[in-house]
Design a protein around this motif. Sequence first.
Motif, PDB file in Angstrom:
ATOM      1  N   CYS A  20       0.823  -1.216   0.000  1.00 22.93           N
ATOM      2  CA  CYS A  20       0.000   0.000   0.000  1.00 22.93           C
ATOM      3  C   CYS A  20       0.856   1.264   0.000  1.00 22.93           C
ATOM      4  O   CYS A  20       0.502   2.257  -0.618  1.00 22.93           O
ATOM      5  N   THR A  25       3.147   2.270  -6.047  1.00 28.55           N
ATOM      6  CA  THR A  25       1.719   2.296  -5.744  1.00 28.55           C
ATOM      7  C   THR A  25       1.260   3.724  -5.498  1.00 28.55           C
ATOM      8  O   THR A  25       0.245   4.171  -6.045  1.00 28.55           O
ATOM      9  N   VAL A  29      -1.544   5.886  -7.573  1.00 28.93           N
ATOM     10  CA  VAL A  29      -2.702   6.506  -6.931  1.00 28.93           C
ATOM     11  C   VAL A  29      -2.717   8.000  -7.257  1.00 28.93           C
ATOM     12  O   VAL A  29      -3.772   8.564  -7.556  1.00 28.93           O
ATOM     13  N   TYR A  82      -8.000   2.250  -1.956  1.00 27.81           N
ATOM     14  CA  TYR A  82      -7.473   1.703  -3.196  1.00 27.81           C
ATOM     15  C   TYR A  82      -7.105   0.243  -3.002  1.00 27.81           C
ATOM     16  O   TYR A  82      -6.918  -0.227  -1.885  1.00 27.81           O
ATOM     17  N   ILE A  84      -4.924  -3.229  -4.886  1.00 25.31           N
ATOM     18  CA  ILE A  84      -3.842  -3.636  -5.781  1.00 25.31           C
ATOM     19  C   ILE A  84      -4.035  -5.120  -6.059  1.00 25.31           C
ATOM     20  O   ILE A  84      -4.230  -5.908  -5.128  1.00 25.31           O
ATOM     21  N   VAL A  96      -4.169  -1.056 -10.136  1.00 25.50           N
ATOM     22  CA  VAL A  96      -4.536  -0.283  -8.958  1.00 25.50           C
ATOM     23  C   VAL A  96      -5.877   0.384  -9.243  1.00 25.50           C
ATOM     24  O   VAL A  96      -6.036   1.011 -10.295  1.00 25.50           O
TER      25      VAL A  96
END
Length: 101
Positions: A20, A25, A29, A82, A84, A96
């Motif tokens: 995360c 990642t 995002v 979110y 993944i 994602v």
Amino acid sequence: MLVPLGLLSGCGAMGGLPTCGGSDTKDLVGEIVNDMLDEAGFEDERFVRLRDIEELGYNPKDELRSCYAVLVTTDGEAEVQYSIRWTDKAKGEYWVEASIL
């Protein structure tokens, strides 16, 4: 602010599913958030960073990670969730999905 769901794919190093709080990642995002803001007519508002990142859960069978963070933009803060998941684990490609709450 309530903004619809956004999606992006990424490609990372071979190994486990990205975390995360991983830099790739967070970058994805950020791209998703900026795209969603543009689509919602908030072109002057931009992604700054994620803070207080938490992993809400991980499903080892489906290899799906669910995440939460406080989204900081140039206009303030909001919550973002979110997830993944792998699209092609052998190639290190993952997906994602994010939504601003």
